[in-house]
Write an enzyme that holds these catalytic residues in place. Structure first.
Site, PDB file in Angstrom:
ATOM      1  N   GLY A  39      10.804  -4.174   4.280  1.00 55.02           N
ATOM      2  CA  GLY A  39      11.033  -3.017   5.141  1.00 55.02           C
ATOM      3  C   GLY A  39      10.038  -2.803   6.264  1.00 55.02           C
ATOM      4  O   GLY A  39      10.328  -2.139   7.244  1.00 55.02           O
ATOM      5  N   ASP A 102       7.174   7.292  -0.749  1.00 55.49           N
ATOM      6  CA  ASP A 102       8.124   8.165  -1.471  1.00 55.49           C
ATOM      7  C   ASP A 102       7.419   8.705  -2.714  1.00 55.49           C
ATOM      8  O   ASP A 102       6.718   9.710  -2.644  1.00 55.49           O
ATOM      9  CB  ASP A 102       9.362   7.321  -1.793  1.00 55.49           C
ATOM     10  CG  ASP A 102      10.485   8.112  -2.434  1.00 55.49           C
ATOM     11  OD1 ASP A 102      10.243   9.215  -2.923  1.00 55.49           O
ATOM     12  OD2 ASP A 102      11.631   7.622  -2.468  1.00 55.49           O
TER      13      ASP A 102
HETATM   14  P1  XMP Z   1       7.581   4.504  -3.550  1.00 56.37           P
HETATM   15  O1  XMP Z   1       8.457   5.411  -4.365  1.00 56.37           O
HETATM   16  O2  XMP Z   1       6.969   3.438  -4.376  1.00 56.37           O
HETATM   17  O3  XMP Z   1       8.636   3.819  -2.593  1.00 56.37           O
HETATM   18  O4  XMP Z   1       6.603   5.256  -2.690  1.00 56.37           O
HETATM   19  C1  XMP Z   1       8.245   2.992  -1.556  1.00 56.37           C
HETATM   20  C2  XMP Z   1       9.265   1.908  -1.347  1.00 56.37           C
HETATM   21  O5  XMP Z   1      10.575   2.317  -1.747  1.00 56.37           O
HETATM   22  C3  XMP Z   1      11.525   2.050  -0.769  1.00 56.37           C
HETATM   23  N1  XMP Z   1      12.093   3.338  -0.306  1.00 56.37           N
HETATM   24  C4  XMP Z   1      13.114   3.473   0.540  1.00 56.37           C
HETATM   25  N2  XMP Z   1      13.850   2.555   1.190  1.00 56.37           N
HETATM   26  N3  XMP Z   1      15.081   4.263   2.234  1.00 56.37           N
HETATM   27  C5  XMP Z   1      14.849   2.961   2.029  1.00 56.37           C
HETATM   28  O6  XMP Z   1      15.507   2.137   2.634  1.00 56.37           O
HETATM   29  C6  XMP Z   1      14.400   5.259   1.623  1.00 56.37           C
HETATM   30  O7  XMP Z   1      14.663   6.442   1.844  1.00 56.37           O
HETATM   31  C7  XMP Z   1      13.358   4.820   0.716  1.00 56.37           C
HETATM   32  N4  XMP Z   1      12.467   5.496  -0.060  1.00 56.37           N
HETATM   33  C8  XMP Z   1      11.700   4.550  -0.661  1.00 56.37           C
HETATM   34  C9  XMP Z   1      10.814   1.294   0.313  1.00 56.37           C
HETATM   35  O8  XMP Z   1      11.058  -0.065   0.094  1.00 56.37           O
HETATM   36  C10 XMP Z   1       9.352   1.573   0.113  1.00 56.37           C
HETATM   37  O9  XMP Z   1       8.576   0.434   0.358  1.00 56.37           O
END
Ligand code: XMP
Length: 176
Positions: A39, A102
């Site tokens: 991403g 996230d």
């Molecule tokens: P965490 O929960 O570990 O998540 O902070 C980070 C990774 O999760 C993916 N991610 C998303 N990908 N739309 C996406 O396409 C979203 O809204 C989203 N939220 C989390 C992303 O790969 C990130 O590196």
């Protein structure tokens, strides 16, 4: 009609601001930008271009990281090293670059991994941070935009590998 959350020009402005903030802290130093695949790609490329206007000795490398299944975090973060050389973090100033923060589990895991692999210091930089979702005690050092707790796509962010190519960011709607 596409509901755009952030347009191409909004994103350009934010990336310029992030580069300026990084430059304040790292001017005259060498920095390894460590992008989290897949991403990070458009964001990392634009950030590199913006940083080229500042006096920073820049290198780029990547880790392949996954934790998401569909639109939710699995809670388990898998890290796969891409660089051939095991010592690529040693004694470096590393900035981990990700598209979105996230739950924070990904960044927390990667920052620990980088420190265990001998970095001199590690900072983190994300384009987006979702409000109210952090399940860790850490916050990103450089953060572009706070967004609502919705699933977003575009500018590298995907839903089952779709939408990465969009030059803007939008909220994924139910019928997509
Ligand atoms: P965490 O929960 O570990 O998540 O902070 C980070 C990774 O999760 C993916 N991610 C998303 N990908 N739309 C996406 O396409 C979203 O809204 C989203 N939220 C989390 C992303 O790969 C990130 O590196």
């Amino acid at each position: 009609m596409v509901e755009v959350l952030y347009s191409e020009s909004d994103l350009k402005k934010v990336v310029t601001e992030l580069a300026a903030a990084i430059a304040v802290d790292f001017k005259g130093k060498s920095v390894l930008l460590l992008g989290l695949l897949k991403g990070c790609q458009p964001f990392l490329a634009d950030l590199c271009r913006e940083l080229s206007c500042h006096q920073i000795d820049l290198a780029v490398d990547y880790l392949q990281v996954s934790s998401y299944v569909g639109t939710a975090s699995s809670g388990k973060v898998a890290i796969k090293q891409i660089a051939a050389d095991d010592s690529f973090c040693q004694q470096r100033n590393v900035i981990v670059v990700d598209d979105i923060f996230d739950t924070g589990l990904t960044l927390k895991e990667v920052v620990s991994w980088v420190l265990e692999n001998g970095a001199a210091q590690v900072k983190s930089c994300v384009l987006l941070s979702k409000s109210g979702c952090n399940r860790t005690e850490m916050t990103p050092d450089y953060c572009g935009l706070e967004i609502p707790a919705a699933f977003v796509v575009g500018y590298g962010l995907d839903y089952n590998e779709k939408y990465r190519e969009l030059p803007y960011i939008k909220i994924l709607t139910e019928n997509e």
